[in-house]
Write an enzyme that holds these catalytic residues in place. Structure first.
Site, PDB file in Angstrom:
ATOM      1  N   SER A 155       0.857  -1.174   0.000  1.00 42.63           N
ATOM      2  CA  SER A 155       0.000   0.000   0.000  1.00 42.63           C
ATOM      3  C   SER A 155       0.893   1.223   0.000  1.00 42.63           C
ATOM      4  O   SER A 155       2.071   1.143   0.354  1.00 42.63           O
ATOM      5  CB  SER A 155      -0.875  -0.004   1.265  1.00 42.63           C
ATOM      6  OG  SER A 155      -1.468   1.249   1.509  1.00 42.63           O
ATOM      7  N   TYR A 168      -1.325  -0.762  11.001  1.00 40.05           N
ATOM      8  CA  TYR A 168      -1.383  -0.933   9.549  1.00 40.05           C
ATOM      9  C   TYR A 168      -0.085  -0.476   8.894  1.00 40.05           C
ATOM     10  O   TYR A 168       0.488  -1.184   8.051  1.00 40.05           O
ATOM     11  CB  TYR A 168      -2.567  -0.136   8.987  1.00 40.05           C
ATOM     12  CG  TYR A 168      -2.842  -0.411   7.531  1.00 40.05           C
ATOM     13  CD1 TYR A 168      -3.344  -1.646   7.120  1.00 40.05           C
ATOM     14  CD2 TYR A 168      -2.626   0.566   6.563  1.00 40.05           C
ATOM     15  CE1 TYR A 168      -3.607  -1.905   5.786  1.00 40.05           C
ATOM     16  CE2 TYR A 168      -2.891   0.317   5.232  1.00 40.05           C
ATOM     17  CZ  TYR A 168      -3.378  -0.916   4.840  1.00 40.05           C
ATOM     18  OH  TYR A 168      -3.640  -1.172   3.514  1.00 40.05           O
TER      19      TYR A 168
END
Length: 254
Positions: A155, A168
């Site tokens: 990501s 995350y």
């Protein structure tokens, strides 16, 4: 917000057999980018193993692929469980004879400030986003004797940071590091390893947590799936260790 209708994706006839003969395992394959990957790769001739924590949803995706004339199989398992991860790889190989491509796509997040983030939340994110790719890559590589490909869906969160997402970010920065390390380690064995850093997509993963986000600034997950397919179609003598795929309207990345 509803998920993108990836089940309607149909490849151009010229693309229909580009991945013919390839056996591909996609984790987190029951929704969002995972489902898009399953449909795009299947439409290009690949045999797809749909792996997901939710077996019923994985079976639904696999059934859609089979209805379209493709070969598919569903496996329900937790990628962060060492025993389950090994069994998923072995089941894929046992059913189809080999495994050519592993796509580590399964991911989760807990959006909380660190004061409210429990150890269990942190542990779950790490097990899904980082331990899972480690385990599956470890077990898949042993079967890729004549080469293969591992794609790790990271990501833009692996390159930058924002508040209330420490687990995350830590997991995705770690996944990017793991991916580059495996690229260096497995390259002599003709196993290509690529990290795909995806920008914002119109998927439940993002829309369910941020319902007020402007969807016009997000990209269709099918577009990211097509980029992954492009990586898989590169000539044997070429590998891309890292690629970033951004929506044109995303303003938070230069």
């Amino acid at each position: 917000m509803s998920d993108v209708k990836v089940s309607s994706y149909v490849a151009d006839p010229a693309e229909a057999q580009q991945l013919a003969g390839k056996i591909v395992l996609v984790t987190g394959g029951a929704s969002g980018l995972g489902a898009a990957l399953c449909h795009v790769l299947s439409s290009s001739g690949a045999t797809v193993v749909v792996g997901d924590l939710n077996l019923d949803k994985a079976q639904t995706v696999a059934s859609l692929l089979e209805e379209a004339g493709a070969k598919a199989h569903a496996i329900g398992f937790n990628v962060g469980d060492p025993v389950a991860a090994e069994r998923a790889i072995e089941e894929s190989v046992s059913r189809f004879g080999r495994l050519d491509v592993l796509i580590n796509n399964a991911g989760t997040d807990v959006t909380l400030p660190i004061e409210e983030l429990s150890f269990n939340d942190w542990d779950r994110v790490m097990r899904t986003n980082l331990y899972g790719p480690f385990l599956l890559s470890k077990y898949a590589a042993r079967h890729m004797k004549d080469g293969g490909q591992i794609v790790n869906i990271a990501s833009t969160a692996a390159k930058r940071a924002w508040p209330n997402a420490s687990a995350y970010h830590a997991s995705k920065w770690g996944l990017l590091g793991l991916s580059h390390a495996l690229h260096a380690e497995l390259r002599p064995r003709k196993i290509k390893v690529t990290a795909v850093l995806a920008g914002g997509m119109r998927t439940p993963f993002l829309l369910d947590r941020f319902p007020d986000i402007d969807i016009n600034t997000l990209q269709d997950p099918v577009n990211v799936a097509k980029a992954v397919k492009g990586v898989l179609l590169l000539p044997e003598q070429t590998v891309i260790p890292e690629v970033m795929v951004l929506p044109m309207q995303e303003s938070s990345w230069p």
